[in-house]
Design an enzyme around this catalytic site. Structure first.
Site, PDB file in Angstrom:
ATOM      1  CG  ASP A 258       6.249  -0.093  -2.796  1.00  0.00           C
ATOM      2  OD1 ASP A 258       7.736  -0.509  -2.919  1.00  0.00           O
ATOM      3  OD2 ASP A 258       5.650  -0.126  -3.889  1.00  0.00           O
TER       4      ASP A 258
ATOM      5  CG  ASP B  46       2.811  -1.800  -6.209  1.00  0.00           C
ATOM      6  OD1 ASP B  46       3.917  -2.085  -5.258  1.00  0.00           O
ATOM      7  OD2 ASP B  46       3.123  -2.196  -7.267  1.00  0.00           O
TER       8      ASP B  46
ATOM      9  CG  ASP C 258       9.965   1.344  -7.998  1.00  0.00           C
ATOM     10  OD1 ASP C 258      10.591   2.347  -8.756  1.00  0.00           O
ATOM     11  OD2 ASP C 258      11.105   0.970  -7.086  1.00  0.00           O
TER      12      ASP C 258
END
Length: 227
Positions: A10, A172, A12
């Protein structure tokens, strides 16, 4: 789970801390519409499902009408954000080193994000994180799909010639966990990203506190796959 050959990240909240620039651009849109601007921290739970969903949530949080010219607000945001992609955005500590270590170990690396591909590519290039990447997939790369739709991962798996069982997702948030589970691949989370819940509570196969821990965590996962 097969032998891991591909590692998909991922963006961001995982490789880069970008919320300040997202907030800066979104607040320009709010100010132009005479809506109250939001604190940077208020954008953290709004991130992760693409720019359109971000602006819909932003307008609602600012007391606006998400159905009133959402497309216009989205276009304004994308323009403002494109001009400020790396105004304050930085790579998380250990990100570049982890990518170099994993690439040197023979893994194929890619990024899958709901951010527009051009924005993601520019950020990764400016921060020097693009050199080890095989592919970058953004929220507009696969027509009709965005995370957690597993079709987002199909171009990466096809380009690398592997099945989902030979890849691992690094993220995240719960979106990354759902993406990996839907695709049938293991998932690791970086604690301290943009998730609204503790990473350890999201059902990942492993959690690292720092990206510097990632190469060893991948080794442990690899040993478990071979055993």
């Amino acid at each position: 789970m097969g032998v891991i050959q591909v590692i998909i990240f991922d963006l961001d909240g995982t490789l880069v801390d970008s919320v300040a620039d997202i907030a800066f651009a979104a607040n320009q849109v709010l100010a132009a519409r005479r809506l109250r601007t939001l604190a940077v921290e208020a954008f953290i739970p709004l991130i992760g499902e693409g720019a359109k969903r971000l602006m819909e949530r932003t307008l609602l949080a600012a007391g606006g009408d998400a159905e009133d010219d959402l497309e216009g607000a989205l276009a304004a945001f994308l323009g403002a954000y494109a001009a400020n992609l790396t105004r304050a955005t930085v790579a998380y500590p250990g990100a570049a080193e982890a990518l170099m270590t994993l690439a040197a170990a023979g893994y194929r690396l890619a990024v899958c994000t709901n951010k527009p591909e051009a924005h993601a590519r520019t950020i990764l290039t400016r921060l020097g994180l693009d050199r080890q990447l095989t592919m970058i997939i953004g929220g507009d790369s696969v027509p009709g799909a965005r995370k957690p739709d597993p079709q987002m991962l199909a171009p990466i798996l096809a380009a690398c010639g592997v099945s989902a069982a030979a890849a691992v997702m690094i993220g995240d948030s719960i979106t990354d966990v759902r993406l990996a589970r839907a695709a049938g691949m293991p998932v690791m989370l970086r604690a301290g990203g943009y998730a609204t819940q503790p990473a350890a509570a999201l059902g990942a196969d492993a959690v690292v506190d720092d990206l510097g821990e990632l190469p060893r965590a991948i080794e442990r996962l690899q040993r478990a796959a071979i055993a």
